[in-house]
Design a protein around this motif. Structure first.
Motif, PDB file in Angstrom:
ATOM      1  N   SER A   2       0.835  -1.198   0.000  1.00 11.57           N
ATOM      2  CA  SER A   2       0.000   0.000   0.000  1.00 11.57           C
ATOM      3  C   SER A   2       0.876   1.257   0.000  1.00 11.57           C
ATOM      4  CB  SER A   2      -0.906   0.012   1.231  1.00 11.57           C
ATOM      5  OG  SER A   2      -0.155   0.314   2.392  1.00 11.57           O
ATOM      6  N   LEU A   3       0.253   2.351  -0.369  1.00  7.18           N
ATOM      7  CA  LEU A   3       0.952   3.641  -0.408  1.00  7.18           C
ATOM      8  C   LEU A   3       1.465   4.015   0.974  1.00  7.18           C
ATOM      9  CD1 LEU A   3       1.621   6.284  -1.990  1.00  7.18           C
ATOM     10  CD2 LEU A   3      -0.584   7.112  -1.201  1.00  7.18           C
ATOM     11  N   TRP A   4       0.649   3.782   2.007  1.00  7.85           N
ATOM     12  CA  TRP A   4       1.051   4.134   3.366  1.00  7.85           C
ATOM     13  C   TRP A   4       2.215   3.289   3.865  1.00  7.85           C
ATOM     14  CZ3 TRP A   4      -0.239   8.649   4.795  1.00  7.85           C
ATOM     15  CH2 TRP A   4      -1.420   9.214   4.336  1.00  7.85           C
ATOM     16  N   MET A   5       2.239   2.022   3.486  1.00 12.65           N
ATOM     17  CA  MET A   5       3.373   1.171   3.885  1.00 12.65           C
ATOM     18  C   MET A   5       4.650   1.609   3.179  1.00 12.65           C
ATOM     19  SD  MET A   5       2.622  -0.802   6.281  1.00 12.65           S
ATOM     20  CE  MET A   5       4.057  -1.826   6.278  1.00 12.65           C
ATOM     21  N   ALA A   7       5.297   4.629   2.166  1.00 12.50           N
ATOM     22  CA  ALA A   7       5.703   5.885   2.807  1.00 12.50           C
ATOM     23  C   ALA A   7       6.359   5.614   4.161  1.00 12.50           C
ATOM     24  CB  ALA A   7       4.490   6.795   2.971  1.00 12.50           C
ATOM     25  N   MET A   8       5.805   4.669   4.912  1.00 10.55           N
ATOM     26  CA  MET A   8       6.361   4.369   6.237  1.00 10.55           C
ATOM     27  C   MET A   8       7.775   3.785   6.118  1.00 10.55           C
ATOM     28  SD  MET A   8       5.857   4.816   9.358  1.00 10.55           S
ATOM     29  CE  MET A   8       4.210   5.421   9.190  1.00 10.55           C
ATOM     30  N   TRP A   9       7.976   2.861   5.175  1.00 11.86           N
ATOM     31  CA  TRP A   9       9.310   2.297   4.991  1.00 11.86           C
ATOM     32  C   TRP A   9      10.280   3.349   4.464  1.00 11.86           C
ATOM     33  CZ3 TRP A   9      11.296  -1.472   7.401  1.00 11.86           C
ATOM     34  CH2 TRP A   9      10.512  -2.546   7.808  1.00 11.86           C
ATOM     35  N   THR A  61      10.408  10.200   2.614  1.00 13.56           N
ATOM     36  CA  THR A  61       9.069   9.634   2.742  1.00 13.56           C
ATOM     37  C   THR A  61       8.277   9.848   1.463  1.00 13.56           C
ATOM     38  OG1 THR A  61       9.128  10.089   5.110  1.00 13.56           O
ATOM     39  CG2 THR A  61       6.974   9.676   4.135  1.00 13.56           C
ATOM     40  N   ALA A  65       6.948   7.048  -1.198  1.00 11.47           N
ATOM     41  CA  ALA A  65       5.509   6.957  -1.459  1.00 11.47           C
ATOM     42  C   ALA A  65       5.228   7.072  -2.951  1.00 11.47           C
ATOM     43  CB  ALA A  65       4.762   8.039  -0.686  1.00 11.47           C
ATOM     44  N   ALA A  69       3.567   4.267  -5.230  1.00  6.13           N
ATOM     45  CA  ALA A  69       2.350   4.528  -6.009  1.00  6.13           C
ATOM     46  C   ALA A  69       2.569   4.263  -7.488  1.00  6.13           C
ATOM     47  CB  ALA A  69       1.894   5.968  -5.797  1.00  6.13           C
ATOM     48  N   SER A  79      11.249   0.322  -0.793  1.00  2.00           N
ATOM     49  CA  SER A  79      10.795   1.587  -0.211  1.00  2.00           C
ATOM     50  C   SER A  79      11.810   2.122   0.785  1.00  2.00           C
ATOM     51  CB  SER A  79       9.446   1.406   0.475  1.00  2.00           C
ATOM     52  OG  SER A  79       8.465   1.084  -0.469  1.00  2.00           O
TER      53      SER A  79
END
Length: 121
Positions: A2-5, A7-9, A61, A65, A69, A79
Motif C-alpha cells: 500500500s501507499l502508506w506502507m 511511505a512508512m518504509w 518519505t 511513497a 504509487a 521503499s
C-alpha cells in the motif's frame, strides 16, 4: 504494497540515513574537553540543522511513497532504499535540468508607449 506502507518504509529509511549522518558529524572537540558534541556550533544553529534533517526525512518519505504509487517500489526493502537514497536521487534529478544562461528580455519590457523608460518595471 500500500501507499502508506511504502511511505512508512521510506520514512524509516530516511530516518536511518539521517541518524547515521548526524552521528558521523558528531566529534569530540578541544573546546568540549574531549566530549562528543552535536553538529551545531551554537544553540542558534540547532533549529536550522533540525529543519534540514526534517526536510530530508520528508523528502525520503515522499519519494518512497511516489515510487510505491508508481509501482517502482513493490517491497519494503525497495521503499526503505528509496528513503535512504532520497537526497541523492533528488539531487541527481535536479542535475538533469540544464540552464543555458540568462536570456535577453524582450525589447518592450520596461518602456512606456511614449518611449520613456519605466524604472519600476
Amino acid at each position: 504494497m500500500s501507499l502508506w506502507m511504502a511511505a512508512m518504509w521510506g520514512f524509516v529509511g530516511s530516518a536511518v540515513a539521517e541518524a547515521l549522518n548526524l552521528s558521523g558529524m558528531m566529534r569530540p572537540t578541544s573546546e568540549s574537553e574531549g566530549r562528543w558534541q552535536w553538529p551545531w556550533r551554537d544553540r542558534r544553529d540547532r533549529p536550522i540543522v533540525v529543519f534540514a534533517v526534517l526536510l530530508r526525512t520528508v523528502a525520503g518519505t515522499g519519494l518512497a511513497a511516489a515510487a510505491g504509487a508508481g509501482g517502482l517500489a513493490t517491497t519494503a526493502f525497495a521503499s526503505f532504499t528509496f528513503g535512504v537514497a532520497a537526497p541523492l536521487v533528488i539531487a541527481k534529478m535536479f542535475d538533469q535540468i540544464r540552464v543555458t544562461g540568462q536570456g535577453q528580455p524582450p525589447e518592450n519590457v520596461g518602456s512606456r508607449p511614449d518611449g520613456e523608460h519605466d524604472d519600476a518595471a
